[in-house]
Scaffold this motif. Structure first.
Motif, PDB file in Angstrom:
ATOM      1  N   ASP A  46       0.800  -1.214   0.000  1.00 51.63           N
ATOM      2  CA  ASP A  46       0.000   0.000   0.000  1.00 51.63           C
ATOM      3  C   ASP A  46       0.840   1.275   0.000  1.00 51.63           C
ATOM      4  N   SER A  47       2.144   1.146   0.272  1.00 49.04           N
ATOM      5  CA  SER A  47       3.016   2.326   0.248  1.00 49.04           C
ATOM      6  C   SER A  47       3.150   2.870  -1.173  1.00 49.04           C
ATOM      7  N   ARG A  48       3.010   1.994  -2.169  1.00 50.74           N
ATOM      8  CA  ARG A  48       3.144   2.354  -3.577  1.00 50.74           C
ATOM      9  C   ARG A  48       4.508   2.967  -3.899  1.00 50.74           C
ATOM     10  N   VAL A  49       5.474   2.801  -3.003  1.00 54.33           N
ATOM     11  CA  VAL A  49       6.822   3.319  -3.203  1.00 54.33           C
ATOM     12  C   VAL A  49       7.854   2.201  -3.119  1.00 54.33           C
ATOM     13  N   LEU A  50       7.669   1.296  -2.186  1.00 51.14           N
ATOM     14  CA  LEU A  50       8.642   0.228  -1.967  1.00 51.14           C
ATOM     15  C   LEU A  50       8.576  -0.827  -3.058  1.00 51.14           C
ATOM     16  N   ASP A  51       9.718  -1.455  -3.311  1.00 53.73           N
ATOM     17  CA  ASP A  51       9.704  -2.665  -4.131  1.00 53.73           C
ATOM     18  C   ASP A  51       9.013  -3.726  -3.296  1.00 53.73           C
ATOM     19  N   LEU A  52       7.944  -4.288  -3.822  1.00 59.80           N
ATOM     20  CA  LEU A  52       7.178  -5.273  -3.068  1.00 59.80           C
ATOM     21  C   LEU A  52       7.800  -6.651  -3.237  1.00 59.80           C
ATOM     22  N   ASN A  53       8.166  -7.248  -2.120  1.00 56.30           N
ATOM     23  CA  ASN A  53       8.683  -8.613  -2.117  1.00 56.30           C
ATOM     24  C   ASN A  53       7.504  -9.575  -2.054  1.00 56.30           C
ATOM     25  N   SER A  54       7.752 -10.852  -2.229  1.00 56.98           N
ATOM     26  CA  SER A  54       6.678 -11.836  -2.140  1.00 56.98           C
ATOM     27  C   SER A  54       6.137 -11.873  -0.712  1.00 56.98           C
ATOM     28  N   SER A  55       4.881 -12.251  -0.557  1.00 56.72           N
ATOM     29  CA  SER A  55       4.303 -12.361   0.784  1.00 56.72           C
ATOM     30  C   SER A  55       5.081 -13.381   1.610  1.00 56.72           C
ATOM     31  N   TYR A  56       5.575 -14.405   0.958  1.00 59.72           N
ATOM     32  CA  TYR A  56       6.384 -15.422   1.628  1.00 59.72           C
ATOM     33  C   TYR A  56       7.630 -14.810   2.263  1.00 59.72           C
ATOM     34  N   SER A  57       8.262 -13.866   1.563  1.00 57.16           N
ATOM     35  CA  SER A  57       9.492 -13.270   2.094  1.00 57.16           C
ATOM     36  C   SER A  57       9.218 -12.481   3.378  1.00 57.16           C
ATOM     37  N   TYR A  58       8.050 -11.856   3.494  1.00 56.74           N
ATOM     38  CA  TYR A  58       7.735 -11.117   4.722  1.00 56.74           C
ATOM     39  C   TYR A  58       7.520 -12.079   5.893  1.00 56.74           C
ATOM     40  N   LEU A  59       6.944 -13.240   5.611  1.00 58.98           N
ATOM     41  CA  LEU A  59       6.808 -14.257   6.664  1.00 58.98           C
ATOM     42  C   LEU A  59       8.188 -14.720   7.125  1.00 58.98           C
ATOM     43  N   LEU A  60       9.066 -15.009   6.169  1.00 58.40           N
ATOM     44  CA  LEU A  60      10.426 -15.419   6.528  1.00 58.40           C
ATOM     45  C   LEU A  60      11.163 -14.317   7.280  1.00 58.40           C
ATOM     46  N   TRP A  61      10.975 -13.084   6.842  1.00 60.24           N
ATOM     47  CA  TRP A  61      11.656 -11.971   7.495  1.00 60.24           C
ATOM     48  C   TRP A  61      11.252 -11.902   8.965  1.00 60.24           C
ATOM     49  N   CYS A  62       9.959 -12.054   9.226  1.00 62.73           N
ATOM     50  CA  CYS A  62       9.475 -11.992  10.611  1.00 62.73           C
ATOM     51  C   CYS A  62       9.982 -13.167  11.440  1.00 62.73           C
ATOM     52  N   ARG A  63      10.307 -14.261  10.796  1.00 63.12           N
ATOM     53  CA  ARG A  63      10.853 -15.406  11.517  1.00 63.12           C
ATOM     54  C   ARG A  63      12.362 -15.287  11.700  1.00 63.12           C
TER      55      ARG A  63
END
Length: 187
Positions: free
Chosen positions: A41-58
């Motif tokens: 929703d930032s419309r500025v960032l390069d959007l990574n896969s949803s999977y990568s955000y899960l891994l990042w949080c882990r």
């Protein structure tokens, strides 16, 4: 658990309270979807896969931070990691704040809290990030961060636009910020 491990665990879980019912916290795996939505929703960032955000949080929770609203849901985040060749350097990957929370200094508070925690837990004394030249808000955020932390900023193009396979990608300018003043020695 040794005293050093206890100190590290405490540093990972303690953040100052934020005004207006916002709280800084360590991201959890279940926050990954919300971080992905905020980045999208930032419309500025390069959007990574949803999977990568899960891994990042882990896998990188200790070097990342989220801001939680009154309902506990993430409303902003900073993701980062320790640079393998320079473990005293925190690389900030992404900073994003929900549109409803922008303009209140939340990105700066998140960045300051993460830098302070990483300094205490891991001995971080430098920060790196990349920013495209057209991203004025990020340029201002990291320049003001350096000022607050009494640190110099060196800039150079890290990845030229020709290195990207997708057309139209701006160059990524590397910001090297440091050495950082400790929170107790800052004005």
């Amino acid at each position: 658990m040794t005293a050093a491990q206890a100190d590290r665990a405490r540093a990972r879980s303690e953040f100052p309270e934020m005004p207006e019912e916002l709280k800084l916290d360590t991201p959890r795996v279940e926050d990954g979807a919300a971080l992905w939505r905020i980045a999208r929703d930032s419309r500025v960032l390069d959007l990574n896969s949803s999977y990568s955000y899960l891994l990042w949080c882990r896998d990188f929770a200790a070097t990342s931070v989220v801001a939680r609203g009154p309902d506990g849901a993430p409303v902003g985040f900073v993701t980062g990691y320790l640079r393998p060749e320079q473990p005293e350097t925190l690389v900030v990957w992404q900073v994003a704040v929900d549109e409803a929370q922008r303009g209140r200094g939340l990105a700066a508070a998140l960045l300051d809290a993460l830098a302070d925690r990483a300094a205490d837990a891991f001995g971080v004394c430098r920060l790196e990030t990349t920013i495209t030249p057209d991203n004025g808000p990020s340029n201002r955020l990291f320049t003001s961060f350096a000022e607050r932390h009494g640190a110099a900023v060196d800039r150079e193009v890290l990845f030229d636009r020709g290195m990207f396979p997708d057309p139209g990608h701006e160059p990524e300018v590397l910001y090297r910020i440091g050495p950082l003043a400790r929170a107790t020695s800052r004005p």
